[in-house]
Motif scaffolding. Sequence first.
Motif, PDB file in Angstrom:
ATOM      1  N   ARG A 270       0.854  -1.190   0.000  1.00 56.21           N
ATOM      2  CA  ARG A 270       0.000   0.000   0.000  1.00 56.21           C
ATOM      3  C   ARG A 270       0.889   1.238   0.000  1.00 56.21           C
ATOM      4  O   ARG A 270       1.895   1.284   0.711  1.00 56.21           O
ATOM      5  CB  ARG A 270      -0.841  -0.024   1.270  1.00 56.21           C
ATOM      6  N   MET A 271       0.512   2.216  -0.788  1.00 59.60           N
ATOM      7  CA  MET A 271       1.291   3.456  -0.921  1.00 59.60           C
ATOM      8  C   MET A 271       0.281   4.577  -0.772  1.00 59.60           C
ATOM      9  O   MET A 271      -0.695   4.636  -1.521  1.00 59.60           O
ATOM     10  CB  MET A 271       1.905   3.441  -2.322  1.00 59.60           C
ATOM     11  N   GLN A 272       0.461   5.437   0.205  1.00 57.08           N
ATOM     12  CA  GLN A 272      -0.595   6.410   0.515  1.00 57.08           C
ATOM     13  C   GLN A 272       0.002   7.750   0.908  1.00 57.08           C
ATOM     14  O   GLN A 272       0.970   7.812   1.662  1.00 57.08           O
ATOM     15  CB  GLN A 272      -1.461   5.847   1.658  1.00 57.08           C
ATOM     16  N   GLY A 273      -0.597   8.810   0.399  1.00 57.34           N
ATOM     17  CA  GLY A 273      -0.146  10.162   0.716  1.00 57.34           C
ATOM     18  C   GLY A 273      -0.660  10.628   2.065  1.00 57.34           C
ATOM     19  O   GLY A 273      -1.748  10.244   2.494  1.00 57.34           O
ATOM     20  N   PHE A 274       0.144  11.471   2.726  1.00 55.17           N
ATOM     21  CA  PHE A 274      -0.230  12.023   4.031  1.00 55.17           C
ATOM     22  C   PHE A 274       0.036  13.521   4.035  1.00 55.17           C
ATOM     23  O   PHE A 274       1.145  13.963   3.726  1.00 55.17           O
ATOM     24  CB  PHE A 274       0.590  11.366   5.153  1.00 55.17           C
ATOM     25  N   VAL A 275      -0.976  14.279   4.393  1.00 57.92           N
ATOM     26  CA  VAL A 275      -0.831  15.722   4.574  1.00 57.92           C
ATOM     27  C   VAL A 275      -1.380  16.048   5.955  1.00 57.92           C
ATOM     28  O   VAL A 275      -2.527  15.716   6.278  1.00 57.92           O
ATOM     29  CB  VAL A 275      -1.596  16.484   3.469  1.00 57.92           C
TER      30      VAL A 275
ATOM     31  N   LYS B 267      -3.248  14.461  -3.396  1.00 61.48           N
ATOM     32  CA  LYS B 267      -4.636  14.006  -3.276  1.00 61.48           C
ATOM     33  C   LYS B 267      -4.850  13.111  -2.056  1.00 61.48           C
ATOM     34  O   LYS B 267      -5.954  12.606  -1.860  1.00 61.48           O
ATOM     35  CB  LYS B 267      -5.050  13.258  -4.548  1.00 61.48           C
ATOM     36  N   ARG B 268      -3.818  12.909  -1.276  1.00 66.33           N
ATOM     37  CA  ARG B 268      -3.924  12.014  -0.109  1.00 66.33           C
ATOM     38  C   ARG B 268      -4.593  10.725  -0.552  1.00 66.33           C
ATOM     39  O   ARG B 268      -5.567  10.254   0.066  1.00 66.33           O
ATOM     40  CB  ARG B 268      -4.730  12.641   1.022  1.00 66.33           C
ATOM     41  N   ALA B 269      -4.074  10.201  -1.643  1.00 67.72           N
ATOM     42  CA  ALA B 269      -4.670   9.016  -2.260  1.00 67.72           C
ATOM     43  C   ALA B 269      -3.911   7.770  -1.831  1.00 67.72           C
ATOM     44  O   ALA B 269      -2.790   7.848  -1.326  1.00 67.72           O
ATOM     45  CB  ALA B 269      -4.657   9.150  -3.775  1.00 67.72           C
ATOM     46  N   ARG B 270      -4.538   6.634  -2.074  1.00 64.50           N
ATOM     47  CA  ARG B 270      -3.993   5.355  -1.661  1.00 64.50           C
ATOM     48  C   ARG B 270      -3.951   4.427  -2.867  1.00 64.50           C
ATOM     49  O   ARG B 270      -4.891   4.402  -3.659  1.00 64.50           O
ATOM     50  CB  ARG B 270      -4.925   4.765  -0.604  1.00 64.50           C
ATOM     51  N   MET B 271      -2.883   3.702  -2.997  1.00 65.84           N
ATOM     52  CA  MET B 271      -2.674   2.797  -4.135  1.00 65.84           C
ATOM     53  C   MET B 271      -2.241   1.479  -3.519  1.00 65.84           C
ATOM     54  O   MET B 271      -1.245   1.445  -2.787  1.00 65.84           O
ATOM     55  CB  MET B 271      -1.559   3.408  -4.978  1.00 65.84           C
ATOM     56  N   GLN B 272      -2.990   0.422  -3.812  1.00 66.16           N
ATOM     57  CA  GLN B 272      -2.734  -0.820  -3.073  1.00 66.16           C
ATOM     58  C   GLN B 272      -2.929  -2.023  -3.970  1.00 66.16           C
ATOM     59  O   GLN B 272      -3.904  -2.094  -4.722  1.00 66.16           O
ATOM     60  CB  GLN B 272      -3.683  -0.885  -1.866  1.00 66.16           C
ATOM     61  N   GLY B 273      -2.038  -2.982  -3.854  1.00 64.80           N
ATOM     62  CA  GLY B 273      -2.120  -4.200  -4.634  1.00 64.80           C
ATOM     63  C   GLY B 273      -3.101  -5.198  -4.038  1.00 64.80           C
ATOM     64  O   GLY B 273      -3.284  -5.255  -2.819  1.00 64.80           O
ATOM     65  N   PHE B 274      -3.739  -5.962  -4.927  1.00 64.57           N
ATOM     66  CA  PHE B 274      -4.703  -6.979  -4.491  1.00 64.57           C
ATOM     67  C   PHE B 274      -4.415  -8.284  -5.211  1.00 64.57           C
ATOM     68  O   PHE B 274      -4.334  -8.316  -6.442  1.00 64.57           O
ATOM     69  CB  PHE B 274      -6.133  -6.528  -4.809  1.00 64.57           C
ATOM     70  N   VAL B 275      -4.279  -9.347  -4.460  1.00 62.35           N
ATOM     71  CA  VAL B 275      -4.126 -10.689  -5.020  1.00 62.35           C
ATOM     72  C   VAL B 275      -5.168 -11.570  -4.337  1.00 62.35           C
ATOM     73  O   VAL B 275      -5.216 -11.653  -3.116  1.00 62.35           O
ATOM     74  CB  VAL B 275      -2.695 -11.228  -4.780  1.00 62.35           C
TER      75      VAL B 275
END
Lengths: 332, 332
Positions: A270-275, B267-275
């Motif tokens: 998981r890769m997530q931005g933090f402000v 964007k304080r977004a989250r990117m996450q892998g799913f298996v």
Amino acid sequence: MTNRQVVLTSRPQGVAQAENFAIVERSVPRLKVGQILVSNRFLSVEPAMRGWIADTAGYARPVEIGSVMRALAVGEIIDSRHPEYHAGDIVTGWFGWQTHAAVGADAIVRRVTETDLPLSLALGVLGINGVTAHLALTLIGEPVAGDTVVVSTAAGSVGSAVGQIARILGCRTVGIAGGPAKVAQCRSIFGYDAAIDYKAAGWEAAISDACPDGANVYFDNTAGPISDAVHPLLAIGARIVVCGTAAIPAWTPWPSGPRVERHLLVKRARMQGFVIFDHMDRYADSVPQLATWVRSGQLRYQEEILEGIEACPDALAGLYRGENTGKRVVRL
Amino acid sequence: MTNRQVVLTSRPQGVAQAENFAIVERSVPRLKVGQILVSNRFLSVEPAMRGWIADTAGYARPVEIGSVMRALAVGEIIDSRHPEYHAGDIVTGWFGWQTHAAVGADAIVRRVTETDLPLSLALGVLGINGVTAHLALTLIGEPVAGDTVVVSTAAGSVGSAVGQIARILGCRTVGIAGGPAKVAQCRSIFGYDAAIDYKAAGWEAAISDACPDGANVYFDNTAGPISDAVHPLLAIGARIVVCGTAAIPAWTPWPSGPRVERHLLVKRARMQGFVIFDHMDRYADSVPQLATWVRSGQLRYQEEILEGIEACPDALAGLYRGENTGKRVVRL
């Protein structure tokens, strides 16, 4: 009463330099109902100011040309037309690069109550840097005892707190910093289990060697080549906290790098931005915990105190020249 | 009794072609205690097989040269030395590209109980594709009614289910697919609110136009240029589900692309892998929900049925040539 202010006079292409600012003198305005007058004692200098000044979409509206540079500060209230604040109160908040701030209560981040500790800490380890480290590490990084936590800008104001808090939580810490002096700080002051100089030959292999079981948490303050070296080392289920992009000098044109998708997929990472501005409701709860760790000696810090408001215009550029030796503040 | 098997005979550089496989005949072995003998009815063909075959670090150990190609299948138990399974039971599981599988119970994914629906669906919308769509969307994408959900490979076996489930959950759906036929499927069968052909001129602007309030969820089956066009459109707090990397033909040498860190931070977004293999404990709970939606007509699917085990060797390469018109299965 005269107010000395540091005003943004032109918008830089990259990092703001001294010539993008001017120091002006204005009289302190008469307070309106609900306002307080703060006599600033310390002004903060943050890497994030680059983003606050940039005229591109960011997480905060850009500082306008002709206005006082946005900054956190700590000072004493010397006059008040607000029922809950009184002369003599010590507060920290968005008071700007100026000697005096006539502001509403919404500019205040918190009252400073840890008066046994140096006032300047309210801008560093007990301020936005320490709270960012604490909340971003725990909320996004979710470290578990035994995890390997890798930190970029490991000797910096945020990174040094991340490494120490991760150790307090029972993690193994790997710090990445630039140059032998910062690496020595990582080892001798901030207690990293391993510290790597990304300016030295063989640094990528050194990071890999320091993570024999992979990286469970990567606290990323840089992006760029350091992150490119850490991403292949992610452990299954790893968490990446994207807290800053200090290694990227400009986002126009947008830079490329190795694609991350495969790492995230294969490692279910998981890769997530933090402000920090999204988490101001937790700020006041974080500071007492940080102060407890500071008092016990578990959370150490480095400060660099510049003298006088004349130091402000070049102070941000100096951060990006890498010349600071700790959290940079300006004493008035 | 003769068992016909599709065996991996050599390791391909990219996607496995027909010449990387051979069809062999062997006698069905005598069952050991605890084993079952399955007569396969349908064999599955998955894009993910490329990764199962590749000799690089992935989320599964690579299929060994000389062994039966790993595959999900659905079939009938015709003999059993396991106390809980009996001749006549219909099961789906890791039975491989072969006519008969003598396996332990650990190879079974689930019993097929929705006998009112076509058996082949246990490999598609009621199998790994539908369950992946359902669990990855809800667990990682966390869609909320009113969200804009963008889906790549929107007409594919996973993507088409993602788009429809997102609509069932009250989201606006934007599908991205290649070519007019798939885009037409997106609109007429899978009910996307907007469908964009990434092979048509102006496709990047079309995606942007379809997301006036940004993308709250991006379900990423491709990586590559489609993702590069979606990342700048992320809404604040967006969630990216990294479910596949179909647009990247090879990871050696490792490909580059626009860096994602700034998007995730701002964007304080989250990117996450799913298996899916991490979530097999939820599989049996997901299928009845999917079956209910299939019966009510809210969850539609497309299948492409190839005839006979001779179709297997070229079936995977065909997926990557983009020639399939729905979930590809082989009927025995």
